[in-house]
Design a protein around this motif. Sequence first.
Motif, mmCIF file in Angstrom:
data_model
loop_
_atom_site.group_PDB
_atom_site.id
_atom_site.type_symbol
_atom_site.label_atom_id
_atom_site.label_comp_id
_atom_site.label_asym_id
_atom_site.label_seq_id
_atom_site.Cartn_x
_atom_site.Cartn_y
_atom_site.Cartn_z
ATOM 1 N N THR A 121 0.837 -1.203 0.000
ATOM 2 C CA THR A 121 0.000 0.000 0.000
ATOM 3 C C THR A 121 0.871 1.252 0.000
ATOM 4 O O THR A 121 0.627 2.204 -0.759
ATOM 5 C CB THR A 121 -0.921 0.006 1.232
ATOM 6 N N ASN A 122 1.909 1.249 0.828
ATOM 7 C CA ASN A 122 2.813 2.398 0.872
ATOM 8 C C ASN A 122 3.636 2.518 -0.404
ATOM 9 O O ASN A 122 3.911 3.632 -0.867
ATOM 10 C CB ASN A 122 3.721 2.298 2.102
ATOM 11 N N LEU A 123 4.009 1.390 -0.977
ATOM 12 C CA LEU A 123 4.713 1.439 -2.264
ATOM 13 C C LEU A 123 3.822 2.048 -3.337
ATOM 14 O O LEU A 123 4.282 2.843 -4.163
ATOM 15 C CB LEU A 123 5.162 0.036 -2.670
ATOM 16 N N GLY A 165 12.493 19.747 -9.613
ATOM 17 C CA GLY A 165 11.139 19.858 -10.114
ATOM 18 C C GLY A 165 10.088 19.353 -9.139
ATOM 19 O O GLY A 165 10.385 18.919 -8.017
ATOM 20 N N GLU A 166 8.851 19.402 -9.569
ATOM 21 C CA GLU A 166 7.697 19.104 -8.719
ATOM 22 C C GLU A 166 7.640 17.631 -8.300
ATOM 23 O O GLU A 166 7.415 17.307 -7.130
ATOM 24 C CB GLU A 166 6.410 19.472 -9.465
ATOM 25 N N GLY A 167 7.830 16.732 -9.266
ATOM 26 C CA GLY A 167 7.664 15.306 -8.990
ATOM 27 C C GLY A 167 8.593 14.749 -7.924
ATOM 28 O O GLY A 167 8.128 14.132 -6.949
ATOM 29 N N PRO A 168 9.913 14.936 -8.057
ATOM 30 C CA PRO A 168 10.818 14.428 -7.025
ATOM 31 C C PRO A 168 10.542 15.019 -5.639
ATOM 32 O O PRO A 168 10.633 14.304 -4.630
ATOM 33 C CB PRO A 168 12.196 14.838 -7.553
ATOM 34 N N ALA A 169 10.204 16.308 -5.578
ATOM 35 C CA ALA A 169 9.893 16.933 -4.284
ATOM 36 C C ALA A 169 8.656 16.304 -3.658
ATOM 37 O O ALA A 169 8.603 16.056 -2.444
ATOM 38 C CB ALA A 169 9.697 18.433 -4.460
ATOM 39 N N LYS A 170 7.662 16.026 -4.482
ATOM 40 C CA LYS A 170 6.433 15.407 -3.985
ATOM 41 C C LYS A 170 6.706 13.986 -3.494
ATOM 42 O O LYS A 170 6.171 13.558 -2.467
ATOM 43 C CB LYS A 170 5.375 15.397 -5.091
ATOM 44 N N ALA A 171 7.548 13.257 -4.229
ATOM 45 C CA ALA A 171 7.881 11.889 -3.816
ATOM 46 C C ALA A 171 8.640 11.888 -2.491
ATOM 47 O O ALA A 171 8.405 11.038 -1.629
ATOM 48 C CB ALA A 171 8.704 11.205 -4.902
ATOM 49 N N LEU A 172 9.550 12.849 -2.332
ATOM 50 C CA LEU A 172 10.292 12.944 -1.080
ATOM 51 C C LEU A 172 9.346 13.263 0.083
ATOM 52 O O LEU A 172 9.450 12.672 1.167
ATOM 53 C CB LEU A 172 11.381 14.015 -1.184
ATOM 54 N N GLU A 173 8.446 14.188 -0.137
ATOM 55 C CA GLU A 173 7.465 14.524 0.902
ATOM 56 C C GLU A 173 6.673 13.286 1.312
ATOM 57 O O GLU A 173 6.454 13.029 2.505
ATOM 58 C CB GLU A 173 6.507 15.600 0.378
ATOM 59 N N GLU A 174 6.262 12.487 0.330
ATOM 60 C CA GLU A 174 5.470 11.291 0.623
ATOM 61 C C GLU A 174 6.321 10.226 1.310
ATOM 62 O O GLU A 174 5.865 9.557 2.247
ATOM 63 C CB GLU A 174 4.857 10.734 -0.665
ATOM 64 N N GLY A 175 7.562 10.064 0.861
ATOM 65 C CA GLY A 175 8.444 9.093 1.484
ATOM 66 C C GLY A 175 8.717 9.412 2.944
ATOM 67 O O GLY A 175 8.680 8.523 3.812
ATOM 68 N N THR A 177 11.120 -1.657 -8.412
ATOM 69 C CA THR A 177 12.427 -2.206 -8.052
ATOM 70 C C THR A 177 13.510 -1.146 -8.064
ATOM 71 O O THR A 177 14.499 -1.245 -7.343
ATOM 72 C CB THR A 177 12.794 -3.378 -8.989
ATOM 73 N N ASP A 178 13.340 -0.100 -8.861
ATOM 74 C CA ASP A 178 14.367 0.939 -9.018
ATOM 75 C C ASP A 178 13.771 2.317 -8.770
ATOM 76 O O ASP A 178 13.400 2.996 -9.708
ATOM 77 C CB ASP A 178 14.961 0.847 -10.423
ATOM 78 N N ASP A 179 13.679 2.795 -7.518
ATOM 79 C CA ASP A 179 14.279 2.234 -6.334
ATOM 80 C C ASP A 179 13.340 2.484 -5.151
ATOM 81 O O ASP A 179 13.760 2.508 -4.011
ATOM 82 C CB ASP A 179 15.644 2.897 -6.127
ATOM 83 N N LYS A 180 12.045 2.709 -5.478
ATOM 84 C CA LYS A 180 11.092 3.026 -4.423
ATOM 85 C C LYS A 180 10.801 1.808 -3.546
ATOM 86 O O LYS A 180 10.713 1.929 -2.320
ATOM 87 C CB LYS A 180 9.800 3.580 -5.036
ATOM 88 N N GLY A 181 10.663 0.639 -4.178
ATOM 89 C CA GLY A 181 10.440 -0.575 -3.411
ATOM 90 C C GLY A 181 11.554 -0.868 -2.424
ATOM 91 O O GLY A 181 11.295 -1.130 -1.237
ATOM 92 N N PRO A 182 12.826 -0.840 -2.861
ATOM 93 C CA PRO A 182 13.928 -1.091 -1.929
ATOM 94 C C PRO A 182 14.020 -0.095 -0.771
ATOM 95 O O PRO A 182 14.441 -0.456 0.323
ATOM 96 C CB PRO A 182 15.161 -1.005 -2.834
ATOM 97 N N ILE A 183 13.624 1.164 -1.006
ATOM 98 C CA ILE A 183 13.588 2.125 0.099
ATOM 99 C C ILE A 183 12.626 1.636 1.180
ATOM 100 O O ILE A 183 12.932 1.667 2.379
ATOM 101 C CB ILE A 183 13.184 3.524 -0.417
ATOM 102 N N LEU A 184 11.473 1.136 0.772
ATOM 103 C CA LEU A 184 10.508 0.650 1.756
ATOM 104 C C LEU A 184 10.980 -0.645 2.406
ATOM 105 O O LEU A 184 10.731 -0.874 3.599
ATOM 106 C CB LEU A 184 9.146 0.442 1.090
ATOM 107 N N GLU A 185 11.671 -1.492 1.653
ATOM 108 C CA GLU A 185 12.231 -2.706 2.256
ATOM 109 C C GLU A 185 13.184 -2.343 3.400
ATOM 110 O O GLU A 185 13.135 -2.931 4.483
ATOM 111 C CB GLU A 185 12.965 -3.521 1.190
#
Length: 452
Positions: free
Chosen positions: A16-18, A38-48, A113-121
């Motif tokens: 669910t978090n992934l 840009g907007e996308g990476p900042a938003k992903a970092l905020e969510e992470g 796999t590259d690389d949001k999943g491994p961050i959550l692992e």
Amino acid sequence: MDIKEEIHALSEEMLTNLGRLVAIDSQLGTPSEGKPFGEGPAKALEEGLKIAEELGFKTVNLDNYCGYAEMGEGDEIVGIAGHLDIVPVGGDWTYDPFRLTREDDHVYGRGTTDDKGPILEALYAMKLLRDHGVKLNKRVRLIMGCNEETGSKCMDHYNQVAEELSCGFTPDASFPCIHGEKGQLAMIACSKNTRIISMNGGFVSNAMCDTCTTIVPDEDGLKEKLESALSRTKLQEYKVTEENGELTIYAKGIPAHASTPHLGVNAAGVTFECLAKAGFEDDFVEFYNSHIGTACDGSGIGLKFADEYGDLTLCNGIVKTENGVISCTIDIRVPVTLNETDIRKMCQDRLEDKNGRIEITKVVAPLFFPRESPLVNALYKAYTDVTGDTEHKPMVIGGGTYAKSLKNIIAFGPEKEGIDYRIHGADEFILVSGMEEAVLIYMEAIKNMLAI
């Protein structure tokens, strides 16, 4: 409940978090104030970081370049560095790249796999260690970067504003353990004279050019000769059409990462090769075929080389036409025993002739940790203790990771040898079983590093 059952019970929550992270298009965007990528990476970092906070971790955002979640006390830091940015979608996806789609053990989506999943692992490995009361004599810090795919400027910023890591890993490669990374040489090849009207293909420089569209002047019998030549290639698909005295050639090859170009089929390279076989005389066709070609070994520019840790590889990623000039990006992965002086000396006489020229635009030095080093031993032991696999040994790879940007870390997982996770191609996926196993491996790895 044993630890494997406990991890399995958390599996749906992890997915669910992934899904929250995969839903964000975090490829490099237009920089703006406070958002360097840009907007996308900042938003992903905020969510992470939000996910990490929900799991009870202290978090810090380092100016939207990167951020981290941390636990424990002490002067020394065990670091884990992953990235939340992604490569462009590209390719022909069966599934929505920004929506997690599960089919049995496979879960599809860009970044799985590259690389949001491994961050959550790694994050859940930290959570389980904390929840089990494992004594922490060092801080454990999970760094989430935003610019790994396009330059790792996020880690340059980390080095400027944050503390150095004592040891650690980046979960952005393969198991069992990576103790070396080849150097990298970026080049650009350009035409001087060409009859090709336009040629455009590929979407990133660090992946094989897997589709290409080329327009050339029609000549008597050329269409038939091209179709004959193309039919004898390893292209997945091709088509030659004629209109208004011009031929349009569409070629679909096979995608592959620049570190393993031999696994792919270069659509642009095959097109150049077939143009020559069909008798289309052109200066840049001749230059490309003699200097780049489809061999992937750098032999055309005098760079064919191998050492005990691997071969030099060459990948043509993007081909484009601007103002009548064709340019081709070249990504070369250089064996760890070669230095920049060696490389330049080997190719200096093969970079230009009357038909074209090649310019070296970037050189990145290799990374190498001795197989017997404490860090390599600690991580490899974690892998073998969990999996029982002693057949596969620590290795040197052609890919480049954060290990080249941060001190005292090497790449460690999560991919298994023999499985193509399609990390820079269409239908990238993660295996749920592999995700659960990686959490346990990372738990053991952190414990081993706390003991170094």
